[in-house]
Design a protein around this motif. Structure first.
Motif, PDB file in Angstrom:
ATOM      1  N   ILE A  53       0.823  -1.207   0.000  1.00  0.00           N
ATOM      2  CA  ILE A  53       0.000   0.000   0.000  1.00  0.00           C
ATOM      3  C   ILE A  53       0.856   1.256   0.000  1.00  0.00           C
ATOM      4  O   ILE A  53       1.904   1.302   0.637  1.00  0.00           O
ATOM      5  N   ASN A  54       0.362   2.266  -0.698  1.00  0.00           N
ATOM      6  CA  ASN A  54       1.008   3.573  -0.738  1.00  0.00           C
ATOM      7  C   ASN A  54      -0.060   4.643  -0.536  1.00  0.00           C
ATOM      8  O   ASN A  54      -1.133   4.577  -1.152  1.00  0.00           O
ATOM      9  N   TYR A  55       0.225   5.611   0.337  1.00  0.00           N
ATOM     10  CA  TYR A  55      -0.698   6.709   0.591  1.00  0.00           C
ATOM     11  C   TYR A  55      -0.031   8.046   0.297  1.00  0.00           C
ATOM     12  O   TYR A  55       1.173   8.226   0.516  1.00  0.00           O
ATOM     13  N   ALA A  56      -0.837   8.998  -0.131  1.00  0.00           N
ATOM     14  CA  ALA A  56      -0.378  10.376  -0.176  1.00  0.00           C
ATOM     15  C   ALA A  56      -0.175  10.848   1.261  1.00  0.00           C
ATOM     16  O   ALA A  56      -0.918  10.457   2.171  1.00  0.00           O
ATOM     17  N   ASP A  57       0.831  11.696   1.472  1.00  0.00           N
ATOM     18  CA  ASP A  57       1.113  12.180   2.822  1.00  0.00           C
ATOM     19  C   ASP A  57      -0.104  12.860   3.441  1.00  0.00           C
ATOM     20  O   ASP A  57      -0.339  12.773   4.650  1.00  0.00           O
ATOM     21  N   SER A  58      -0.896  13.519   2.619  1.00  0.00           N
ATOM     22  CA  SER A  58      -2.027  14.300   3.121  1.00  0.00           C
ATOM     23  C   SER A  58      -3.153  13.437   3.697  1.00  0.00           C
ATOM     24  O   SER A  58      -4.015  13.955   4.408  1.00  0.00           O
ATOM     25  N   VAL A  59      -3.155  12.141   3.387  1.00  0.00           N
ATOM     26  CA  VAL A  59      -4.242  11.287   3.867  1.00  0.00           C
ATOM     27  C   VAL A  59      -3.772  10.191   4.818  1.00  0.00           C
ATOM     28  O   VAL A  59      -4.589   9.445   5.356  1.00  0.00           O
ATOM     29  N   LYS A  60      -2.469  10.100   5.040  1.00  0.00           N
ATOM     30  CA  LYS A  60      -1.942   9.064   5.938  1.00  0.00           C
ATOM     31  C   LYS A  60      -2.550   9.193   7.324  1.00  0.00           C
ATOM     32  O   LYS A  60      -2.655  10.280   7.875  1.00  0.00           O
ATOM     33  N   GLY A  61      -2.978   8.048   7.860  1.00  0.00           N
ATOM     34  CA  GLY A  61      -3.576   8.035   9.184  1.00  0.00           C
ATOM     35  C   GLY A  61      -5.068   8.323   9.190  1.00  0.00           C
ATOM     36  O   GLY A  61      -5.732   8.152  10.216  1.00  0.00           O
ATOM     37  N   ARG A  62      -5.596   8.771   8.047  1.00  0.00           N
ATOM     38  CA  ARG A  62      -7.028   9.083   7.985  1.00  0.00           C
ATOM     39  C   ARG A  62      -7.765   8.175   6.995  1.00  0.00           C
ATOM     40  O   ARG A  62      -8.924   7.845   7.203  1.00  0.00           O
ATOM     41  N   PHE A  63      -7.105   7.824   5.906  1.00  0.00           N
ATOM     42  CA  PHE A  63      -7.725   7.006   4.854  1.00  0.00           C
ATOM     43  C   PHE A  63      -7.137   5.603   4.891  1.00  0.00           C
ATOM     44  O   PHE A  63      -5.956   5.412   5.218  1.00  0.00           O
ATOM     45  N   THR A  64      -7.959   4.631   4.528  1.00  0.00           N
ATOM     46  CA  THR A  64      -7.513   3.247   4.441  1.00  0.00           C
ATOM     47  C   THR A  64      -7.975   2.646   3.116  1.00  0.00           C
ATOM     48  O   THR A  64      -9.179   2.667   2.813  1.00  0.00           O
ATOM     49  N   VAL A  65      -7.026   2.137   2.349  1.00  0.00           N
ATOM     50  CA  VAL A  65      -7.355   1.473   1.083  1.00  0.00           C
ATOM     51  C   VAL A  65      -7.269  -0.036   1.285  1.00  0.00           C
ATOM     52  O   VAL A  65      -6.406  -0.528   2.031  1.00  0.00           O
ATOM     53  N   SER A  66      -8.173  -0.747   0.644  1.00  0.00           N
ATOM     54  CA  SER A  66      -8.164  -2.208   0.699  1.00  0.00           C
ATOM     55  C   SER A  66      -8.748  -2.746  -0.598  1.00  0.00           C
ATOM     56  O   SER A  66      -9.321  -1.990  -1.396  1.00  0.00           O
ATOM     57  N   ARG A  67      -8.587  -4.041  -0.807  1.00  0.00           N
ATOM     58  CA  ARG A  67      -9.142  -4.628  -2.029  1.00  0.00           C
ATOM     59  C   ARG A  67      -9.543  -6.066  -1.783  1.00  0.00           C
ATOM     60  O   ARG A  67      -9.023  -6.727  -0.882  1.00  0.00           O
ATOM     61  N   ASP A  68     -10.478  -6.506  -2.612  1.00  0.00           N
ATOM     62  CA  ASP A  68     -10.918  -7.895  -2.606  1.00  0.00           C
ATOM     63  C   ASP A  68     -10.617  -8.435  -3.996  1.00  0.00           C
ATOM     64  O   ASP A  68     -11.343  -8.122  -4.953  1.00  0.00           O
ATOM     65  N   ASN A  69      -9.551  -9.191  -4.127  1.00  0.00           N
ATOM     66  CA  ASN A  69      -9.133  -9.668  -5.441  1.00  0.00           C
ATOM     67  C   ASN A  69     -10.180 -10.585  -6.079  1.00  0.00           C
ATOM     68  O   ASN A  69     -10.353 -10.568  -7.298  1.00  0.00           O
TER      69      ASN A  69
END
Length: 125
Positions: A57-73
């Motif tokens: 996973i990679n986040y923009a600095d502006s959203v780290k700690g607030r946004f969470t990305v996930s996926r269901d392959n």
């Protein structure tokens, strides 16, 4: 043909939460990276978060700690959980995927960078 369809945008107050989802469909062979970009009025499109097929996973600095990305392959779906939203998060959010797919009647597997149509997120009181 490959389609990415987003859902979940809307209006939320500062400090609130929203959840976005994006489903990829079509003659998909495999999907590498999936992710979310956003474009605010008058600004360039920017990466929000990305996730590889094995979960890097990679986040923009502006959203780290607030946004969470996930996926269901298994479902060809990527999600974005957005918490502690700020007015500066207001933008059109676009789903993005690196897709290997097959065109009808053609056994060749070809690469496509696919984009969703975008979903508007507005953070305002």
């Amino acid at each position: 043909q490959v389609q990415l369809v987003e859902s979940g945008g809307g209006l939320v107050q500062p400090g609130g939460s929203l959840s976005l989802s994006c489903v990829a469909s079509g003659s998909i062979f495999s999907i590498n990276d999936m992710g979310w970009y956003r474009q605010a009025p008058g600004k360039q499109r920017e990466l929000v978060a990305s996730i590889t097929s094995v979960g890097v996973i990679n986040y923009a600095d502006s959203v780290k700690g607030r946004f969470t990305v996930s996926r269901d392959n298994a479902k060809n779906t990527v999600y974005l959980q957005m918490n502690s939203l700020k007015p500066e998060d207001t933008a059109v959010y676009y789903c993005n995927a690196d897709v290997w797919h097959q065109n009808p009647g053609n056994p060749e597997v070809v690469y496509l960078e696919a984009w969703g149509q975008g979903t508007l997120v507005t953070v305002s009181s």
